[in-house]
Design an enzyme around this catalytic site. Structure first.
Site, short mmCIF file in Angstrom:
data_model
loop_
_atom_site.label_atom_id
_atom_site.label_comp_id
_atom_site.label_asym_id
_atom_site.label_seq_id
_atom_site.Cartn_x
_atom_site.Cartn_y
_atom_site.Cartn_z
N VAL A 61 0.81 -1.22 0.00
CA VAL A 61 0.00 0.00 0.00
C VAL A 61 0.84 1.27 0.00
O VAL A 61 0.32 2.35 -0.26
CB VAL A 61 -0.98 0.04 1.19
CG1 VAL A 61 -2.00 -1.08 1.10
CG2 VAL A 61 -0.24 -0.01 2.52
N ALA B 30 -0.57 11.20 9.88
CA ALA B 30 -1.10 10.32 8.82
C ALA B 30 -2.59 10.08 9.01
O ALA B 30 -3.38 10.16 8.06
CB ALA B 30 -0.34 9.00 8.82
N LYS B 31 -2.98 9.78 10.24
CA LYS B 31 -4.38 9.46 10.50
C LYS B 31 -5.27 10.70 10.43
O LYS B 31 -6.44 10.62 10.03
CB LYS B 31 -4.51 8.77 11.85
CG LYS B 31 -3.86 7.39 11.89
CD LYS B 31 -4.42 6.45 10.85
CE LYS B 31 -3.92 5.03 11.03
NZ LYS B 31 -4.50 4.09 10.04
N ASN C 44 -7.55 0.00 5.61
CA ASN C 44 -7.19 -0.37 6.97
C ASN C 44 -5.68 -0.39 7.22
O ASN C 44 -5.23 -0.17 8.34
CB ASN C 44 -7.78 -1.74 7.30
CG ASN C 44 -7.21 -2.34 8.56
OD1 ASN C 44 -7.48 -1.91 9.67
ND2 ASN C 44 -6.35 -3.36 8.39
N SER D 181 -7.68 6.68 13.58
CA SER D 181 -7.29 6.40 14.96
C SER D 181 -7.63 7.59 15.85
O SER D 181 -7.69 8.73 15.37
CB SER D 181 -5.77 6.14 15.02
OG SER D 181 -5.31 6.12 16.36
N TYR E 50 2.33 9.21 13.13
CA TYR E 50 1.10 8.43 13.05
C TYR E 50 -0.13 9.34 13.17
O TYR E 50 -1.10 9.19 12.42
CB TYR E 50 1.10 7.39 14.17
CG TYR E 50 0.03 6.34 14.09
CD1 TYR E 50 0.05 5.34 13.11
CD2 TYR E 50 -1.01 6.31 15.02
CE1 TYR E 50 -0.92 4.38 13.05
CE2 TYR E 50 -1.99 5.34 14.97
CZ TYR E 50 -1.95 4.37 13.98
OH TYR E 50 -2.92 3.40 13.93
N ILE F 291 -7.11 -1.15 20.77
CA ILE F 291 -7.73 -2.41 20.40
C ILE F 291 -6.69 -3.51 20.56
O ILE F 291 -5.53 -3.33 20.17
CB ILE F 291 -8.24 -2.38 18.94
CG1 ILE F 291 -9.14 -1.16 18.71
CG2 ILE F 291 -8.95 -3.67 18.60
CD1 ILE F 291 -10.41 -1.13 19.52
#
Length: 240
Positions: free
Chosen positions: A60, A156-157, A88, A140, A153, A186
């Site tokens: 990806v 990006a999210k 995802n 997220s 992170y 999670i």
């Protein structure tokens, strides 16, 4: 036949989503990059439960890899199209920004943003022609509120959230919905290095979530009952 593509579908949240969509009578395209063994296990679990699935490997973070794989899939499935896309796939390279190297920044950003762009760009035309489609982006809580040590992170999210809101407005007239889910902690391989006992103290519900709980929300957003829901970011984090 209805096809659903789940990127990063071999493990954790991705696997739970793949298995749930197979229960919903989709033929699930299980994307993976390196872990062919885990992908094969997910495929076997779906088939053992009476569902249908195919393996669809590509990276990806590499636009050429995505285009090659999806173009080949199109050629092998003439007259068919992917009606559900779950973006995802993602990676973590946690570090305080002052110590973060350039590679850690680019790897995390590229996996999420390049994966979203190239995969969505390719499958979107089929959805628009059919005047029906579901795109669910797994973001997220880090992208909603930020987390220390996760500037890459979180960036990006957060980008994925902005893309969700913009794209939803572009395609709504063609009955394609675009939503995002923002999981908190999670219990998966990705959170295995986190001190669960300590982190649970920060979660009002006092526990980590299960991948199946995220998958259930994906299932709803991909259903006809959710046809009037688009451009939304739904947090599933136990009140965090």
């Amino acid at each position: 036949m209805n096809y659903a593509l789940v990127t990063g579908g071999s493990r954790g949240i991705g696997r739970a989503i793949a298995e749930r969509l197979a229960q919903d009578d989709y033929t699930v395209l299980i994307n993976y990059h390196h872990n062919e063994t885990a992908a094969a296990e997910t495929l076997q679990a779906i088939q053992a439960a009476g569902g249908q699935a195919e393996l669809l490997p590509f990276d990806v973070a590499d636009g050429k890899s995505i285009e090659t794989a999806l173009t080949a899939w199109d050629a092998a499935h003439e007259g068919e199209h992917i009606s559900v896309l779950v973006n995802n796939a993602g990676i973590r390279r946690d570090e305080l920004l002052v110590f973060m190297n350039e590679q850690e920044w680019h790897d995390v950003l590229h996996t999420t943003t390049e994966g979203f762009y190239y995969t969505t760009h390719h499958v979107l035309s089929g959805m628009l022609r059919a005047r029906k489609g579901r795109i669910v982006n797994i973001t997220s809580v880090s992208g909603v509120s930020g987390m220390p040590g996760q500037t890459n992170y979180s960036a990006a999210k957060a980008a994925l959230i902005g893309a969700t809101k913009a794209l939803s407005k572009e395609v709504a007239a063609r009955k394609v919905t675009v939503n995002a889910i923002a999981p908190g902690f999670i219990r998966t391989d990705m959170t295995a290095d986190i001190n669960e006992a300590e982190m649970k103290k920060t979660i009002p519900m006092g526990r980590f979530g299960q991948p199946e709980e995220v998958a259930a929300l994906v299932s709803f957003l991909c259903s006809d009952e959710a046809s009037y829901i688009t451009g939304q970011v739904i947090t599933i984090a136990g009140g965090l």
